[in-house]
Scaffold this active site. Structure first.
Site, PDB file in Angstrom:
ATOM      1  N   ARG A  26     -25.224 -26.830  60.676  1.00 38.78           N
ATOM      2  CA  ARG A  26     -24.996 -25.393  60.439  1.00 38.78           C
ATOM      3  C   ARG A  26     -25.457 -24.539  61.624  1.00 38.78           C
ATOM      4  NH1 ARG A  26     -21.311 -24.077  58.377  1.00 38.78           N
ATOM      5  NH2 ARG A  26     -21.103 -22.585  60.064  1.00 38.78           N
TER       6      ARG A  26
ATOM      7  N   LYS B 229     -24.123  -3.136  73.858  1.00 35.05           N
ATOM      8  CA  LYS B 229     -23.977  -3.194  72.393  1.00 35.05           C
ATOM      9  C   LYS B 229     -23.890  -4.642  71.921  1.00 35.05           C
ATOM     10  CE  LYS B 229     -21.883   1.356  72.116  1.00 35.05           C
ATOM     11  NZ  LYS B 229     -20.711   2.185  71.761  1.00 35.05           N
TER      12      LYS B 229
ATOM     13  N   LYS C  75     -27.840   9.522  82.344  1.00 33.19           N
ATOM     14  CA  LYS C  75     -27.076  10.224  81.311  1.00 33.19           C
ATOM     15  C   LYS C  75     -27.519  11.681  81.205  1.00 33.19           C
ATOM     16  CE  LYS C  75     -26.390   6.018  78.631  1.00 33.19           C
ATOM     17  NZ  LYS C  75     -26.205   5.446  77.289  1.00 33.19           N
TER      18      LYS C  75
ATOM     19  N   GLU D  10     -23.238   9.376  84.537  1.00 26.65           N
ATOM     20  CA  GLU D  10     -22.273   9.668  83.480  1.00 26.65           C
ATOM     21  C   GLU D  10     -21.726  11.084  83.672  1.00 26.65           C
ATOM     22  OE1 GLU D  10     -23.455   8.087  79.350  1.00 26.65           O
ATOM     23  OE2 GLU D  10     -23.169  10.240  79.048  1.00 26.65           O
TER      24      GLU D  10
ATOM     25  N   ASP E 110     -16.796   9.637  80.806  1.00 24.26           N
ATOM     26  CA  ASP E 110     -17.108   9.349  79.416  1.00 24.26           C
ATOM     27  C   ASP E 110     -16.218  10.131  78.457  1.00 24.26           C
ATOM     28  OD1 ASP E 110     -18.565   8.077  77.418  1.00 24.26           O
ATOM     29  OD2 ASP E 110     -19.834   9.852  77.163  1.00 24.26           O
TER      30      ASP E 110
END
Lengths: 280, 280, 280, 280, 280, 280
Positions: free
Chosen positions: D96, D131, D163, D193, D214
């Site tokens: 598994r 992410k 940012k 950004e 962006d």
């Protein structure tokens, strides 16, 4: 069992050898080879051979360990449990740690066997408890199996035992059992503690899979077992000792749980003799 | 002691709670508060209060623990050892782990005190050995001190004990002592094991700081102590038990070492009663 | 859940921040304070608020997190999930890690809810499997519960599932069930996998507590459920998807297990807006 | 990648096997040998063979794994991915965990390949984001490369992305870029950004090495790329999906970043068949 | 030494290689083999060969390392210290870490030898202090021994050094020595710091095993040594440098302790040349 | 920096305190409070105040540390660096560890400042290397910044440096640069080592972002800088010392890298004075 053993060996090396075995480092050249015999100094049930193996493997990857025994077998006083061939420095460094594991685990297996022998032929299952030395749970429960008894749950995650306090907080046995069933896997059984007949009834009504009779008299237990009549497994607990064991077994209960198997065991006497390979 | 305790508490939580206390999680809301009393169920010498504290602090950073006792003090059967205020879920989860520490450490302190009392008034020092449960060395040796005895070396790194095998490999006691002295700090004493009078003499000639008389008869010990005449400390070892203790003390030896203080101790009986704060 | 979460947060900090957030370190003075809003960018079932809390607590012990929601509740697109007050540098560093936890766990809870809604009113229990991202087992199973479904066993240690290979090795179902019962706690139930009616019968005879019908047709399942007739719990498994769910529920089985709840879930869309406290 | 994989395997063994695989331990003798085949149940791009190898090596140091494929290659439905020879108990325990790694990583590689194929022939570079599932960063980014796309920075330590919030705090883009340059290695590029043309201009003036557009419209992106005119690399980000991919590629941007490659992937279907070596 | 070395190698790999050696991974196929030579670029005393071995073994379990030297031996500028055969990628990745260990430890051994040579023939023992780089204690003290000097205590656990503050708190030297003796093993000696003749006398009366003369003039030291007259070992400390060394040795003290051996050492110059096995 | 510091403090406590500070435990009651002053015994540039703070916080969560200085500032001989209020036992136990951190880090900062001062007014950037003590990378590079110089890459993961061996294996500089670009993030620059003019040209043609002139003469460097003419950054390396520094700066190179900043630094002299709070 391997992970628990690994962690304890880590701690054992840190606490016993730490920055170095200053005696052996000063005296024994790294490549000198030797031989050791581990000897039973009293009759015992063996448990912990793998711990011995792992301890010496950490110190010498080429160590060889030869034994005529397996864990769970009886060994008579004076018998050689196993023979170890490897670096002399490894034998000297690992001796105490290996023996500390073997003596303690065999101690538990030996004590457990005494209990198991007392109820030979009875169909009841003798089980351990969570009264184990912190860090040693998996190993001590293994030793109990080697002694011939069975394991209760490993911890708070693989079995449910609903006690007084839980019932009070949940507002009754029925509510408690229901709330727990919704949370846990369908593979986990629910056991409920009962101190008297009234609580036994309530547990049975709540659909408990197992009912633990806590600190009851033999007569009460017999009555409870009859009342439950196979609708739930019955465990008896509290004040279990060698003297009462036979009587408890005859109450008809399915399980007797006994903390003394682990927290009442002493280490058995085992020693190690080391010799240099150049000896003759 | 803190680091050793931290490690064992880590292991204890992993083995006992693991992925979760499925019973308590199902039944007890996180913010509900409670109270617990830890009770001595037999006469004992207390050891391990700090372990109790650390266990509950992990589960509830705001727990409060109140006690009239300190480690090393006697507690009579039926007495409340301490009172704990905190989250009910923390009390339920930590109960078994905390008791497992307290029962085991107090068990060692209690057994040790029995030995210490037997030689009260004698000037000999009763010391422990390295026969401790792997992972528990620092804690068990602490419990021995709480019981009133003394510690031998902690491990292979903070004291030298030259045994048969070391002497054989080094080519004699004199060579062994010299090689070790060159390797170790000047703050570390060197102890040499001797099994008979000839070896005692050799150890003394080699400049041993301490001589261990291993498994000698009382008469041999007395003779050895006289022969050594204060030129080295004398430790007696092997077959030490309550019955022989007084006789061993009177040999004039400076130290008696006894493995049973740690590996022969059983847990003492201590229990915990928990109640919900809304109870009255 | 805490330990598993702690470990993943450790790894997350190591992999995302490692030796340092070089941008924030260069630009933001340590003591500057800020505020952040976490926003649902789609409809979702919330899971993971505690992970958010723990992530920011590591970076700023005095952070405050305020939320109108609890895990398990639905949150509509455009809603503020929670508000966070603390050091600006902590908000900037923790943003991505916190969102990665929240988006993934809420993704699982949200998908699970879709499945649960489809069988609303049916008495069958939808359960997850062991098909979880390594390291995430405890958290993903928690998210499944937040979605309204139930957990199967946590791992190989808290439940028994006897499969083809096990049966072959043991020499038959009966032998397999018996050997396992002797090894495991009486609180652990035994489930046996069956691929056809013959195996169902054998499992029932062997005394299985639960029988898993693996990859059968709806008709076969209905027949099996009738045959078993309440003597064991029945789990259906294999090829479970939203379309077949209602039909599976109506077979009369007690449990439907579905790997997709965890391994078929995608992260839901959640974002974070940060502002400096001196902004207005 | 090895360290990250090691940590996740540690966690996986702890959560899935924990104190023991009670089924396999009860039924399979340690030295019995077996064979397993891992099968693709759908078309996929392979990623994670090394994870499979490491998982089984932990359980059996002498396991042999034979495969006709390497990570990054396509495997058709029904094909054997690899064959494994070793202890039967190791195959049963590791099944598994090994599949959970392989299914997830191949899932990411497979999804990524779909994206990459869509922009075949375009000179733009498709890159991932941060992410990723906490703990899985290194592995997921590896799977993205196996799928044919490229990696953005690994974390906050090996690349600078300035940012909104950073700019506000630093008092302008120019100041922000300057302060960061003084802190970081000359081998690290600085990306800024920009949400509109004005910010693009400011970033360019500040000497940004890379400018991220962006959430702009295709038209705005085209205009920005023209304006920047090769003085900085251009990355487009926000709302990237299969449908828009081709249009984004044709804006002339150097890079398209896409979170869905990792957080939008589901596990692909892969299974394992185990057989005892005594079978025929 | 192994455990300390293991920990530092862990940290070294994490900090130097972390998520991956992006250069080598991009360019060198895993199975390509190579050869490396480690060269002394100045005269030095060798220390740290085992660290080199362990570093490369982590990267390639089949690496072979051949050397004509052992730790503690002098190596002349231009000499090959050792030759390494293994995977080219392992050689490239491990180069800097291996050299960082070897240069630092050999640096300490080399500096120590300079000091030791200066007092050749004197019977005094040159010892190190606890002024070592955190994490490096065991390794640096090993390098000191390789340089030909001796070790003082390893840490606060294997030797007692009673200083001003301790004496003040205990209420006098006599009380301090007594309280410590009751707590520590009989194998641990007690050293007392003395700043003037009065304190020397008090320490002697208190039964100190060793007396440290702290920052005294040569004349005072000579007087103190005479006064102590062999009843305790004498250590001189404070302001020890190459110039004063000979004079300090001639005070008759048994030990000179010198922090500069570890905290004043610089790395010696050692380099590594790597070649591909296909080169000729 | 926090994680690296945490790890080293763990190791430092294990190696220095281990099972216990037997002197302080014997003599100082846990609740007794004290005060300490840390004093500069020579002129220095301060680095490591946070390490001092963290060390004492581990021993006493309520310790208070007051300082007029910040890391990076010069401190004159005889000045109090900081004042510490807390438990006397914590001050005694933490003294050596705290000083070992502070002396080493300030030593690096102080040496670095000497180098930086030598090239004041030049526009070249002085950078460190990877020649740091294993385990200390993050901290030593921090100290270099406090000394006023800059950091080169942290490790093998956040910057690319293509050397001889890499080029040989890849089959030329052009191929090497291209292969690496395909593997690494677009935020990572690529540096190529060049030993002569031919290699400089090749590196430039290959599109290197930075070219390192390795062990060239001043004249060669000047020629190379002119040839490169701003198309790549230029780093000079090899044989950098205080004497040559000014000349190197005037070659027009952008960066001078110098291993001696870290591996050639010695600890500066700092001491600590502790007093009991009941003193006056």
């Amino acid at each position: 069992m391997e992970r628990a053993l690994d962690h304890l060996i880590d701690l054992a090396f840190a606490e016993d050898i730490g920055p170095g075995d200053i005696t052996t480092e000063s005296l024994v050249e790294p490549h000198r080879r030797g031989r050791a015999f581990i000897l039973a100094k009293e009759d015992l049930i063996l448990a912990g051979l793998d711990a011995v193996r792992q301890v010496f493997l950490r110190l010498d990857q080429e160590v060889r360990i030869i034994s005529d025994f397996e864990d769970g077998e009886p060994v008579r006083k004076g018998t050689v449990i196993c023979e170890i061939h490897g670096r002399l420095s490894a034998l000297l460094r690992g001796e105490r740690i290996a023996l500390n594991f073997l003596q303690r685990l065999s101690g538990i297996a030996t004590l457990t066997r005494t209990y198991v022998d007392r109820i030979e032929g009875e169909k009841v299952r003798l089980v351990d408890t969570r009264k184990t030395a912190p860090g040693w749970r998996t190993l001590e429960k293994y030793a109990v199996r080697m002694g011939g008894a069975f394991n209760h749950r490993m911890g708070l995650y693989d079995g449910v035992l609903i006690k007084d306090n839980h019932i009070a907080v949940a507002g009754g046995v029925g509510a408690a059992v229901q709330q727990v069933r919704d949370r846990v896997s369908h593979l986990v059984k629910i056991e409920v503690e009962a101190a008297d007949m009234e609580q036994v009834e309530a547990a049975l009504d709540a659909g408990a899979d197992v009912i633990m009779l806590d600190n009851m008299s033999i007569e009460e237990m017999v009555a409870a077992v009859e009342f439950i009549a196979g609708q739930a497994l019955v465990e008896v607990s509290g004040g279990v000792n060698l003297e009462r064991l036979k009587d408890l077994a005859r109450t008809g209960a399915d399980l007797i749980s006994c903390g003394a198997l682990t927290h009442g065991a002493r280490s058995v006497d085992i020693s190690m003799r080391i010799s240099d390979d150049s000896d003759s």
